[in-house]
Design a protein around this motif. Sequence first.
Motif, PDB file in Angstrom:
ATOM      1  N   SER A   1       7.067  -3.038   6.812  1.00 49.45           N
ATOM      2  CA  SER A   1       8.331  -2.221   5.903  1.00 49.45           C
ATOM      3  C   SER A   1       8.131  -1.983   5.170  1.00 49.45           C
ATOM      4  O   SER A   1       7.696  -2.093   4.207  1.00 49.45           O
ATOM      5  CB  SER A   1       9.535  -3.535   6.521  1.00 49.45           C
ATOM      6  N   ARG A   2       9.292  -1.149   4.233  1.00 54.00           N
ATOM      7  CA  ARG A   2       9.177   0.232   3.272  1.00 54.00           C
ATOM      8  C   ARG A   2       9.414  -0.630   2.062  1.00 54.00           C
ATOM      9  O   ARG A   2      10.659  -1.503   2.429  1.00 54.00           O
ATOM     10  CB  ARG A   2      10.305   1.093   3.579  1.00 54.00           C
ATOM     11  N   SER A   3       9.186  -0.747   0.855  1.00 56.30           N
ATOM     12  CA  SER A   3       9.767  -1.313   0.194  1.00 56.30           C
ATOM     13  C   SER A   3      11.644  -1.496  -0.355  1.00 56.30           C
ATOM     14  O   SER A   3      11.782   0.024   0.408  1.00 56.30           O
ATOM     15  CB  SER A   3       8.670  -1.806  -1.206  1.00 56.30           C
TER      16      SER A   3
ATOM     17  N   GLY B   1       0.990  -1.337  -0.088  1.00 59.34           N
ATOM     18  CA  GLY B   1       0.112  -0.120  -0.142  1.00 59.34           C
ATOM     19  C   GLY B   1       0.570   1.521  -0.148  1.00 59.34           C
ATOM     20  O   GLY B   1       2.309   1.333   0.116  1.00 59.34           O
ATOM     21  N   GLY B   2       0.436   2.496  -0.483  1.00 55.86           N
ATOM     22  CA  GLY B   2       1.065   3.569  -0.375  1.00 55.86           C
ATOM     23  C   GLY B   2       0.921   4.179   0.334  1.00 55.86           C
ATOM     24  O   GLY B   2       2.337   4.683   0.479  1.00 55.86           O
ATOM     25  N   ASP B   3       0.722   3.740   1.528  1.00 54.94           N
ATOM     26  CA  ASP B   3       0.347   4.481   2.722  1.00 54.94           C
ATOM     27  C   ASP B   3       0.213   3.733   3.384  1.00 54.94           C
ATOM     28  O   ASP B   3      -0.329   2.417   3.332  1.00 54.94           O
ATOM     29  CB  ASP B   3      -0.372   5.702   2.927  1.00 54.94           C
ATOM     30  N   VAL B   4      -0.456   3.744   4.940  1.00 49.75           N
ATOM     31  CA  VAL B   4      -0.992   3.013   6.271  1.00 49.75           C
ATOM     32  C   VAL B   4      -3.001   2.852   6.012  1.00 49.75           C
ATOM     33  O   VAL B   4      -2.883   1.398   5.915  1.00 49.75           O
ATOM     34  CB  VAL B   4      -0.902   3.375   7.921  1.00 49.75           C
TER      35      VAL B   4
ATOM     36  N   GLN C   1      -6.653  -1.106   3.829  1.00 50.91           N
ATOM     37  CA  GLN C   1      -8.197  -1.636   3.443  1.00 50.91           C
ATOM     38  C   GLN C   1      -7.352  -2.646   2.445  1.00 50.91           C
ATOM     39  O   GLN C   1      -8.700  -3.614   2.629  1.00 50.91           O
ATOM     40  CB  GLN C   1      -8.209  -0.651   2.319  1.00 50.91           C
ATOM     41  N   ARG C   2      -6.194  -3.111   1.969  1.00 47.82           N
ATOM     42  CA  ARG C   2      -5.802  -3.932   1.172  1.00 47.82           C
ATOM     43  C   ARG C   2      -5.683  -5.525   2.617  1.00 47.82           C
ATOM     44  O   ARG C   2      -6.258  -6.163   1.979  1.00 47.82           O
ATOM     45  CB  ARG C   2      -4.957  -3.964   0.373  1.00 47.82           C
TER      46      ARG C   2
ATOM     47  N   SER D   1       8.957   3.585  -1.548  1.00 50.86           N
ATOM     48  CA  SER D   1       7.705   4.045  -2.129  1.00 50.86           C
ATOM     49  C   SER D   1       6.087   3.372  -1.312  1.00 50.86           C
ATOM     50  O   SER D   1       5.514   4.270  -1.811  1.00 50.86           O
ATOM     51  CB  SER D   1       7.567   3.857  -3.931  1.00 50.86           C
ATOM     52  N   ASP D   2       6.188   2.383  -1.234  1.00 45.87           N
ATOM     53  CA  ASP D   2       5.068   1.882  -0.441  1.00 45.87           C
ATOM     54  C   ASP D   2       5.972   1.020   0.418  1.00 45.87           C
ATOM     55  O   ASP D   2       7.045   0.817   0.951  1.00 45.87           O
ATOM     56  CB  ASP D   2       4.606   0.575  -1.846  1.00 45.87           C
ATOM     57  N   LEU D   3       4.997   0.647   1.623  1.00 42.95           N
ATOM     58  CA  LEU D   3       4.416  -0.223   2.517  1.00 42.95           C
ATOM     59  C   LEU D   3       4.285  -1.967   2.535  1.00 42.95           C
ATOM     60  O   LEU D   3       3.298  -1.425   1.328  1.00 42.95           O
ATOM     61  CB  LEU D   3       3.390  -0.074   3.257  1.00 42.95           C
ATOM     62  N   VAL D   4       5.024  -2.755   2.553  1.00 43.42           N
ATOM     63  CA  VAL D   4       4.822  -4.044   2.409  1.00 43.42           C
ATOM     64  C   VAL D   4       4.090  -4.147   3.598  1.00 43.42           C
ATOM     65  O   VAL D   4       5.277  -4.135   4.780  1.00 43.42           O
ATOM     66  CB  VAL D   4       5.963  -4.140   1.537  1.00 43.42           C
ATOM     67  N   GLN D   5       3.377  -5.266   3.268  1.00 50.36           N
ATOM     68  CA  GLN D   5       3.052  -6.401   5.053  1.00 50.36           C
ATOM     69  C   GLN D   5       3.102  -7.600   3.957  1.00 50.36           C
ATOM     70  O   GLN D   5       2.437  -8.767   3.449  1.00 50.36           O
ATOM     71  CB  GLN D   5       1.462  -5.888   4.626  1.00 50.36           C
ATOM     72  N   ILE D   6       3.723  -8.444   5.292  1.00 55.47           N
ATOM     73  CA  ILE D   6       4.470 -10.046   4.768  1.00 55.47           C
ATOM     74  C   ILE D   6       3.031 -10.124   5.947  1.00 55.47           C
ATOM     75  O   ILE D   6       4.057 -10.332   7.211  1.00 55.47           O
ATOM     76  CB  ILE D   6       5.285 -10.158   5.075  1.00 55.47           C
TER      77      ILE D   6
END
Length: 206
Positions: A123-125, A16-19, A24-25, A129-134
């Motif tokens: 974490s950040r990509s 996601g571009g932000d929190v 939402q995703r 540019s994006d936030l990554v959630q694993i």
Amino acid sequence: WWHDTTAGDLHVMVEGGDVEELQQRGDRLVALLDQDVRNGTLASAFVPSLAFPGKERAEQNFHAWQAFWRPERTTALKKALADDSIKLGVAPVAFAPFMALVKTKAMGTLAIPQSFFGLLGISRSRDRSDLVQISTLTPGAAYRSESFYKRLKLTGGVGIFDAGLFSQRLGDVLLSGFIKMTLIVGAMTLLVAFLYLLDWQLTGIG
């Protein structure tokens, strides 16, 4: 494809571009995985949206909360807390914050605190540019790697890594490559042998 208990956990990724977009995703991912947990495809699936839902899921959770705390249930809870507090020697006012939460008419959305990012696998990509959630999922008894992988990929916006499926596909590729190489080498050997014998026969005739 049967579940291999030695394969270990699965890992799914959303970006996601932000929190807010990430939440939402994450909400959509939770909706996808809910049924999988109920039918045994997954033994467990913790996604940050379970603790920090986005706007739409937070509203759904709040409506469910209100539906659960019907007036008669709230009255019974209030009486039980009052009776038990006297027995335990606790001031009834100690439960006031909880009762206020039960009776609340509105509940806002809580953004994921940055201090929780590491704990929640965020974490950040690489390009920042994006936030990554694993998130980590545990396969259940009804888990079928191929069908689960295809279903999640078809939804879009979700990455998945299944070590067992990856190993299986890698093995298939290596086996296919070995078979092709064996056929090619065998065909070349037969061709060389044929040409050698043909040349020998021509030499004998000459």
